[in-house]
Write an enzyme that holds these catalytic residues in place. Sequence first.
Site, PDB file in Angstrom:
ATOM      1  N   HIS A 352       0.796  -1.234   0.000  1.00 48.90           N
ATOM      2  CA  HIS A 352       0.000   0.000   0.000  1.00 48.90           C
ATOM      3  C   HIS A 352       0.821   1.273   0.000  1.00 48.90           C
ATOM      4  CE1 HIS A 352      -4.225  -1.263   0.527  1.00 48.90           C
ATOM      5  NE2 HIS A 352      -3.681  -2.355   1.025  1.00 48.90           N
ATOM      6  N   LYS A 534      -9.715  13.543   3.724  1.00 48.06           N
ATOM      7  CA  LYS A 534      -8.784  12.414   3.785  1.00 48.06           C
ATOM      8  C   LYS A 534      -7.932  12.634   5.022  1.00 48.06           C
ATOM      9  CE  LYS A 534      -7.362  13.585  -0.406  1.00 48.06           C
ATOM     10  NZ  LYS A 534      -7.295  12.271  -1.084  1.00 48.06           N
ATOM     11  N   ARG A 535      -7.155  11.646   5.416  1.00 51.33           N
ATOM     12  CA  ARG A 535      -6.286  11.857   6.578  1.00 51.33           C
ATOM     13  C   ARG A 535      -5.326  13.003   6.303  1.00 51.33           C
ATOM     14  NH1 ARG A 535      -4.368   7.901  10.785  1.00 51.33           N
ATOM     15  NH2 ARG A 535      -5.290   9.600  11.936  1.00 51.33           N
ATOM     16  N   LYS A 540      -0.253  14.277   1.172  1.00 53.40           N
ATOM     17  CA  LYS A 540      -1.562  14.532   0.577  1.00 53.40           C
ATOM     18  C   LYS A 540      -1.752  16.014   0.268  1.00 53.40           C
ATOM     19  CE  LYS A 540      -3.862  10.498   2.706  1.00 53.40           C
ATOM     20  NZ  LYS A 540      -4.511   9.786   1.579  1.00 53.40           N
ATOM     21  N   THR A 642      -8.876   6.221  -2.695  1.00 48.82           N
ATOM     22  CA  THR A 642     -10.211   5.704  -2.976  1.00 48.82           C
ATOM     23  C   THR A 642     -11.234   6.827  -2.799  1.00 48.82           C
ATOM     24  OG1 THR A 642     -10.274   4.899  -0.701  1.00 48.82           O
ATOM     25  CG2 THR A 642      -9.829   3.269  -2.431  1.00 48.82           C
ATOM     26  N   LYS A 646     -14.835   7.626  -4.878  1.00 46.50           N
ATOM     27  CA  LYS A 646     -16.145   7.901  -4.279  1.00 46.50           C
ATOM     28  C   LYS A 646     -16.716   9.200  -4.821  1.00 46.50           C
ATOM     29  CE  LYS A 646     -14.387   5.928   0.016  1.00 46.50           C
ATOM     30  NZ  LYS A 646     -13.721   6.353   1.280  1.00 46.50           N
TER      31      LYS A 646
HETATM   32  C1  LIG Z   1     -12.434   6.613   1.577  1.00 48.89           C
HETATM   33  C2  LIG Z   1     -11.998   7.035   2.908  1.00 48.89           C
HETATM   34  C3  LIG Z   1     -10.651   7.329   3.136  1.00 48.89           C
HETATM   35  C4  LIG Z   1      -9.608   7.289   2.047  1.00 48.89           C
HETATM   36  O1  LIG Z   1      -9.568   8.553   1.396  1.00 48.89           O
HETATM   37  P1  LIG Z   1      -8.357   8.962   0.449  1.00 48.89           P
HETATM   38  O2  LIG Z   1      -8.811  10.260  -0.119  1.00 48.89           O
HETATM   39  O3  LIG Z   1      -8.244   7.905  -0.586  1.00 48.89           O
HETATM   40  O4  LIG Z   1      -7.153   9.090   1.291  1.00 48.89           O
HETATM   41  C5  LIG Z   1     -10.269   7.736   4.398  1.00 48.89           C
HETATM   42  N1  LIG Z   1     -11.164   7.832   5.401  1.00 48.89           N
HETATM   43  C6  LIG Z   1     -12.477   7.571   5.216  1.00 48.89           C
HETATM   44  C7  LIG Z   1     -13.410   7.724   6.368  1.00 48.89           C
HETATM   45  C8  LIG Z   1     -12.938   7.153   3.974  1.00 48.89           C
HETATM   46  O5  LIG Z   1     -14.235   6.878   3.817  1.00 48.89           O
END
Ligand SMILES: *Cc1c(COP(=O)(O)O)cnc(C)c1O
Length: 797
Positions: A352, A534-535, A540, A642, A646
């Site tokens: 990952h 995102k985190r 990022k 991911t 979404k």
């Molecule tokens: C999808 C998701 C992530 C991953 O988000 P990225 O933008 O791909 O880092 C992190 N936290 C939650 C709660 C999510 O639903």
Amino acid sequence: MRTYTKYEFLDLLEDKLRKQRMTTVDDATDKDLFYAIAAIINDEVRQAGLETVKRYRQNKERQVSYLSLEFLIGRLIESNLVNTGFKAVCDEVLTDLGRSPRAVYHEEEDAALGNGGLGRLAACFLDSVASLGLAGNGFGIRYRYGLFEQHIAEGHQIELPDNWLKEPYPWETRRAEEAVTVNFGGSVDYITDDDGNYVFTVTNPQKVTAVPYDVSIVGYRNDVVNNLRLFKAEAADHLENATYNSRLDEMNAIDQISAVLYPDDNSEDGKLLRLKQQYFLVSATIQTLVKRFKQTFGVPLTQFHDKNVIQINDTHPTLGIPELMRVLMDEEGLDWDAAWHVTTQTFAYTNHTIMQEALEKWSYDLIRQLNPRVLMIIEEINRRFCEDKPTEDIEEIAIISDGLVHMSRLAIVGSFSVNGVAALHSEIIKNYTFNAFYRLTPDKFNNKTNGITHRRWLQNANPELSRLITERIGDTWVTHPEQLEQLMNYTDDVEFLEQLHAVKFSNKQRLKALIFEQTGITVDENSIFDVQIKRLHEYKRQLLNVFHMMYLYNTIKDNPAINMQPRTFIFGAKAAPGYKRAKEIIRLIHAVADTVNADPAVGSRMKVVFLENYNVSLAEDIIPAADISEQISTASMEASGTGNMKMMMNGAVTLGTMDGANVEIDERVGRDNIIIFGLSSDDVIGYQHNGGYNARDVYTNDDRVKRVMDQLIDDTFNHGKSFDDLYYHLLKDNDPYFVLEDFTAYVEAQERAAALYQDKKTWQRMSLVNIAQSGRFSSDRTIKEYNQDIWKLHNNQ
Ligand SMILES: *Cc1c(COP(=O)(O)O)cnc(C)c1O
């Protein structure tokens, strides 16, 4: 699974309320209703679960076990209702009773047994495995406290324990009768058997009981119910400690093993307790699988790999490899070669990350303390593996070097498959990160681009959009998400584009209300909702987004009458509690928000919103309302992402770098329907290898950059405490994430985005193309690929 009429469902609900909650529909609280509905679902699901297990047993099916230290499952009630087919009738009954389905469903605590993308991926995968009718189960840890709850006080992140089990969790079943014992520590002894072979035993280990809690994983309307087994650590019934106090001490120490999820994402956390959690999970799982294999198949363990494949989610469960060796040799009497054959035909590893600081390395001594026999086996794996390799390669491939065990190397050597999670990432693994291994065994390496379950992230999170889609193309997309591509027939259908716009608008109005409720900020639903959720991590690059906001603010201050596209910048992000710089970026977002939102000169042209405690449930509220999806990681550093998928699926346009799965989104939608900017991964890797980037030059030569940088340390945005660390870090450490270098390209991309948005027709069309092309990013597609190339399970549908 059976179906119910409204009246039948209401009868059931009344019955459950009476018998389980001792109340009536008139007096029931939302919580009573939630538990009663969960009980109705469980009656159906558990029956179907029994039948699924029976079928797998009778057919002697090969199964995949998905091992992950994280499962970020969120609430289950809606997906269970959707997948059982009860959602519509349940919504209707609640509405008829004058109750809000949303309020009832939100009584469920978000199960946050994961940090971010990696944990959410595991949850989406379980949904797809069951929905595709594949025999696959998850194995994880039942953390007493999940990912911390985030509060913000004056811009500072405060972490509170996530007490998600305060009230009973209705989806789990404790299975004490299937508990296994995990041994820690002790010392290794051996005897020589009649054939002159060594037989190893461990004396005086600490014995920990791994008690399973099973959570049903319901397939989408196919009567398949798989299982997520979460282990809890408990003291054995008869602790052998001398005194009562020392027994209590030991019980407390054992409780700690499954007490908390480590709040860490994309960095290595060298805590002994974390290593204990890893071994706890893999040992409990392997023992369970071996036991089941012996009970079910009645053939020698040399055939274990015919019936089992174990997918490990990153390196965290890598100790499963030496653990399976240990069980096969020490407990089941296989010799090394036979055990090694079985093990390396059983394990498959998903990588990952390529970031060095996130590649797990554990000290040799720590693993010896953890379990000395496991260390011996790792040493022997390493010895045999290095034996015939050229000396010039050893440094790059040795599993043990400089007193450290390299978990990714152990995972590669012990697995028959190694995959990255997006095409670009898988290429980087082969060409850079694990190049020496790739040259040795090129066929092991493959790509499996991540995906998300469209059932949760579209069907359930965005019911209005789902309805609109189904009106146009029918509902086959629900089981065949690639069918969303039929929407490409409507890109010039003005009526449909307007309907799409209306759905987005109503989702934005709902989010506006939620923002007001949570923050007191009033945003304009006609503005662009520009979303980065995102985190919080430097790679990022939330900081790049903030610099652009500062720049926009400066532009308004310089030209108060300027006419510009109104924007709402929306953030959600948790920072690991020990990650100081990430927390400073959260503080900076709040400082900029406070100044911008309060400045009458800005008016409605710009608002900045930070929604606290980002989690799966909040993501479900935000994503349907997003116009722009910020995916701006430093190229090469985001393995896949991911969140990008979404938001695309919900009609947001990606503004991003050519990184992770953005590359494949770009490929699907075409350059007219995505906004790409900045350095390429080759540029970044080139700079990293050969230098050539000088952050101070950018700072000195670009007035706009210099101005926002200087504002970190003057009093434009800070209220008493400036952002010295961020400022000096960028200059002295030469901006390792290329924020300054990409600034100009990013501003230019944001300008393009604003211009495109103002051309309403063009934007609506872009939004539609993104939805239409998102089917590929369903985790159903991902899981089909895992199955075809790696797992090779029988297809039950
Ligand atoms: C999808 C998701 C992530 C991953 O988000 P990225 O933008 O791909 O880092 C992190 N936290 C939650 C709660 C999510 O639903």
